[in-house]
Design an enzyme around this catalytic site. Structure first.
Site, PDB file in Angstrom:
ATOM      1  N   CYS A  77     -21.553   9.913   1.927  1.00 11.30           N
ATOM      2  CA  CYS A  77     -22.350  10.808   1.087  1.00 11.30           C
ATOM      3  C   CYS A  77     -22.193  10.456  -0.401  1.00 11.30           C
ATOM      4  CB  CYS A  77     -21.996  12.265   1.357  1.00 11.30           C
ATOM      5  SG  CYS A  77     -20.264  12.671   1.134  1.00 11.30           S
ATOM      6  N   HIS A  78     -21.158   9.712  -0.744  1.00 11.83           N
ATOM      7  CA  HIS A  78     -20.964   9.293  -2.133  1.00 11.83           C
ATOM      8  C   HIS A  78     -22.050   8.313  -2.595  1.00 11.83           C
ATOM      9  CE1 HIS A  78     -18.734   6.304   0.263  1.00 11.83           C
ATOM     10  NE2 HIS A  78     -19.091   5.436  -0.676  1.00 11.83           N
TER      11      HIS A  78
END
Length: 153
Positions: free
Chosen positions: A120-121
């Site tokens: 998700c980064h």
């Protein structure tokens, strides 16, 4: 079962069963004794170590995050973002066939229970700026610079 991994950006707690990983989350301190005979946990720690050492670009672990069907779709789309690339929330919305769901994508992204391994980064704002990260923007910036060293964030 659970174990902990001391990453360069903080302590991670890994949870799951003999057959899958269900959580990788940043924690302030270890809350219980590690399951040292949890083979999958040991493999996950090894793969995280390789990732932070720059020797691994993809994780090969059986994952089973718990969430709604929508969240599952978002997390699956996140796993398709290649190492060293970033996409916007709108890109993820398009990828799951729900182009007006960018805000909901952000909420699902924030609830990702498997940090780093479900990347998700790699999701940034439409304008190219860093946006929220459950672990903190400093951790998100570290991870992106690890993957894309020449990128200025």
């Amino acid at each position: 079962m659970h174990t902990h991994y001391h990453s360069p950006i903080g302590l991670l707690q890994l949870q799951g069963t003999e057959s899958h990983i269900s959580h990788v989350q940043f924690v302030d301190a270890a809350t219980a004794v590690d399951n040292t005979n949890w083979k999958l946990g040991q493999e996950a720690k090894k793969q995280l170590e390789e990732y932070f050492a720059g020797k691994r670009k993809d994780f090969d672990l059986p994952l089973q995050p718990v969430g709604t069907n929508f969240q599952q779709a978002v997390w699956m789309a996140l796993r398709q973002i290649p190492f060293g690339h970033t996409v916007s929330y709108g890109d993820i919305a398009q990828a799951i066939g729900n182009p007006k769901a960018a805000r909901a994508i952000g909420q699902a992204n924030n609830r990702n229970p498997i940090a780093i391994i479900v990347p998700c980064h790699r999701v940034i704002g439409r304008n190219g700026k860093l946006t929220g990260y459950a672990g903190g923007l400093d951790k998100k910036e570290f991870l992106l610079k690890l993957e894309i060293p020449q990128q200025s964030l």
